[in-house]
Design a protein around this motif. Structure first.
Motif, PDB file in Angstrom:
ATOM      1  N   ILE A   1     118.080  65.172  78.376  1.00  0.00           N
ATOM      2  CA  ILE A   1     117.442  63.970  78.991  1.00  0.00           C
ATOM      3  C   ILE A   1     115.919  63.053  78.832  1.00  0.00           C
ATOM      4  O   ILE A   1     115.017  62.405  78.655  1.00  0.00           O
ATOM      5  CB  ILE A   1     118.132  63.494  79.787  1.00  0.00           C
ATOM      6  CG1 ILE A   1     119.849  63.753  79.552  1.00  0.00           C
ATOM      7  CG2 ILE A   1     118.164  61.869  80.627  1.00  0.00           C
ATOM      8  CD1 ILE A   1     121.034  63.786  80.808  1.00  0.00           C
TER       9      ILE A   1
ATOM     10  N   THR B   1     116.699  58.836  71.081  1.00  0.00           N
ATOM     11  CA  THR B   1     118.386  59.462  71.673  1.00  0.00           C
ATOM     12  C   THR B   1     119.074  60.240  69.894  1.00  0.00           C
ATOM     13  O   THR B   1     119.787  61.105  70.591  1.00  0.00           O
ATOM     14  CB  THR B   1     119.414  59.063  72.284  1.00  0.00           C
ATOM     15  OG1 THR B   1     119.507  57.628  71.577  1.00  0.00           O
ATOM     16  CG2 THR B   1     119.049  58.019  73.532  1.00  0.00           C
TER      17      THR B   1
ATOM     18  N   VAL C   1     123.755  62.310  74.289  1.00  0.00           N
ATOM     19  CA  VAL C   1     123.508  61.253  74.971  1.00  0.00           C
ATOM     20  C   VAL C   1     123.692  60.357  74.183  1.00  0.00           C
ATOM     21  O   VAL C   1     124.272  60.028  73.726  1.00  0.00           O
ATOM     22  CB  VAL C   1     121.673  61.910  75.440  1.00  0.00           C
ATOM     23  CG1 VAL C   1     121.535  59.942  75.938  1.00  0.00           C
ATOM     24  CG2 VAL C   1     120.780  62.452  75.673  1.00  0.00           C
TER      25      VAL C   1
ATOM     26  N   THR D   1     122.345  53.485  75.798  1.00  0.00           N
ATOM     27  CA  THR D   1     121.213  53.666  76.630  1.00  0.00           C
ATOM     28  C   THR D   1     120.270  53.212  75.791  1.00  0.00           C
ATOM     29  O   THR D   1     119.181  52.767  76.328  1.00  0.00           O
ATOM     30  CB  THR D   1     121.124  55.608  76.261  1.00  0.00           C
ATOM     31  OG1 THR D   1     122.241  56.826  76.742  1.00  0.00           O
ATOM     32  CG2 THR D   1     119.971  56.246  76.453  1.00  0.00           C
TER      33      THR D   1
ATOM     34  N   GLN E   1     123.278  57.432  82.802  1.00  0.00           N
ATOM     35  CA  GLN E   1     122.729  58.626  82.724  1.00  0.00           C
ATOM     36  C   GLN E   1     123.571  59.331  84.697  1.00  0.00           C
ATOM     37  O   GLN E   1     123.163  58.379  85.809  1.00  0.00           O
ATOM     38  CB  GLN E   1     121.154  58.804  83.149  1.00  0.00           C
ATOM     39  CG  GLN E   1     120.213  58.804  81.828  1.00  0.00           C
ATOM     40  CD  GLN E   1     118.514  59.319  81.732  1.00  0.00           C
ATOM     41  OE1 GLN E   1     118.495  59.355  82.931  1.00  0.00           O
ATOM     42  NE2 GLN E   1     117.732  59.022  81.074  1.00  0.00           N
TER      43      GLN E   1
END
Length: 409
Positions: A214, A299, A323, A328, A396
């Motif tokens: 991340i 990502t 992810v 995101t 997250q």
């Protein structure tokens, strides 16, 4: 620009003389005037800034019933007279003056002054209008930029790298507005990697290595976006070509908005409160696109690394999760459109252009050092805000260190 006026007089016996007197107008050099008075009714005066002289030519018209003199003062590339109608028996003065004393007249006056200053600056540098790039030439002819901008362009042009860079319109507009623009890009990109990583570690602490994938995604997104965060909200000197007549109202509105909502307008230009709000909205839309795209790249690369790690080390297959790409990316686009947009507009338009630049204009090294400190702090703050925002909306999650109990048989 042309100046028209009407003068009536009674002719005297033929004689010749010449005079030379200083001109109090700072735009023009002291003119030399020579003429011969006779039964004359038309006079033409031409000012050539390149030569700094005022020439007077007389012509006689026998059909004239009186000795009225029509005088016209013009500058090459004229765009209409100054002043209103004169009350004499002759014709009216040129149009385009401050007839009503309103905003439009004031803008016209500023544009005429800008054009005069720019032409004088070119004349002093021994350059012609035709030697300039097309967009700069058009801006001078329209009176949109003062002589100081022309001088800055001529100074930047001396550098081979700057001259090449100014072939790109966006860079030219930003370099003319801020000669430290490239320095600020270097600052932003140079400290980006370090500050983003440090902020990630500060927020995640013992979970830093557990959430390394991340962290990598965040840093990749940040580095891609750093350049655009400096480029888009930077103040500019607008050299864009006018919109076509068929452009819609919305397009015309955003065309007239500044690139930075807080930037200082040049003489002859002004921005309304609504236009400054429009600048925030327009840059927000651009930064949303930049943030979403950079996040998609970051990502995607991160998930590829995670899958490669799982293929090599099967023990991490359950510990490391991919992810979420779409959520995101959209979340990062929204973050850049709101948080980053406002912070960088305030930084470039208020802190740097309105506060630091006027005070430290003659101390470029100190100004660069302070800009470095301010931008470094802003970048670090942005990283902290992003981690909090990402956790707040749930894209997250902080990993908790789980204690494992080993039971001996």
């Amino acid at each position: 620009m042309s100046i028209s006026a009407t003068l009536s007089f009674t002719p005297s016996p033929p004689r010749s003389f010449s005079t030379h007197r200083p001109n109090s107008n700072p735009i023009f050099l002291p003119p030399s005037v020579s003429f011969t008075a006779k039964t004359t009714n038309a006079v033409s005066l031409v000012v050539n800034p390149a030569r700094g002289s005022l020439f007077t030519a007389f012509s006689s018209n026998a059909a004239a019933a009186n000795s009225e003199v029509n005088t016209k003062l013009s500058i090459d590339g004229g765009d209409g007279g100054i002043g209103g109608n004169n009350g004499g028996s002759g014709g009216g003065g040129g149009g385009g003056g401050d007839n009503d004393g309103g905003n439009e007249g004031g803008d016209d006056s500023n544009k005429k002054r800008n054009k005069g200053e720019a032409l004088v600056a070119l004349a002093e540098a021994g350059r012609s209008l035709e030697s300039l790039p097309r967009d700069l030439k058009a801006a001078i002819e329209d009176g949109r930029i003062p002589g100081s901008i022309v001088l800055k362009f001529l100074d930047l042009e001396k550098s081979g790298f700057m001259n090449w860079l100014m072939q790109f319109g966006g860079f030219k507009e930003r370099l003319l507005a801020d000669d430290l623009f490239l320095t600020k890009i270097g600052i932003e990109c140079g400290v980006g990697l370090f500050t983003k990583t440090a902020a990630e570690y500060q927020k995640r602490k013992e979970n830093f290595f557990n959430e390394l994938e991340i962290v990598f995604a965040d840093v990749v997104m940040a580095i891609i976006a750093d350049f655009m965060l400096v480029y888009l909200p930077a103040p500019t000197v607008s050299l864009r070509a006018p919109l076509g007549l068929d452009a819609g109202r919305l397009a015309k509105f955003f065309y007239n908005c500044p690139d930075n909502a807080f930037q200082i307008a040049l003489p002859g230009a002004s921005f309304s409160f609504l236009q400054r709000i429009g600048a925030i909205a327009r840059n927000g839309a651009k930064l949303f696109a930049v943030g979403t795209t950079s996040s998609l790249v970051g990502t995607t690369v991160t998930n590829a690394l995670i899958n490669a790690r799982k293929a090599v080390d099967h023990s991490t297959a359950e510990e490391v999760e991919n992810v979420p790409i779409l959520s995101t990316s959209v979340a990062y686009g929204v973050y850049m459109a709101v948080s980053s947009n406002l912070r960088y507009q305030l930084l470039a338009g208020v802190v740097e252009q309105r506060i630091l630049e006027p005070v430290l204009h003659q101390h470029k090294l100190l100004l660069s050092a302070i800009c470095f400190a301010v931008r470094t702090g802003n970048t670090f703050l942005g990283s902290l805000l992003w981690v909090d925002y990402a956790r707040l909306i749930g894209i997250q999650k902080a990993h908790e260190v789980e204690s494992k109990v080993v039971i001996a048989n």
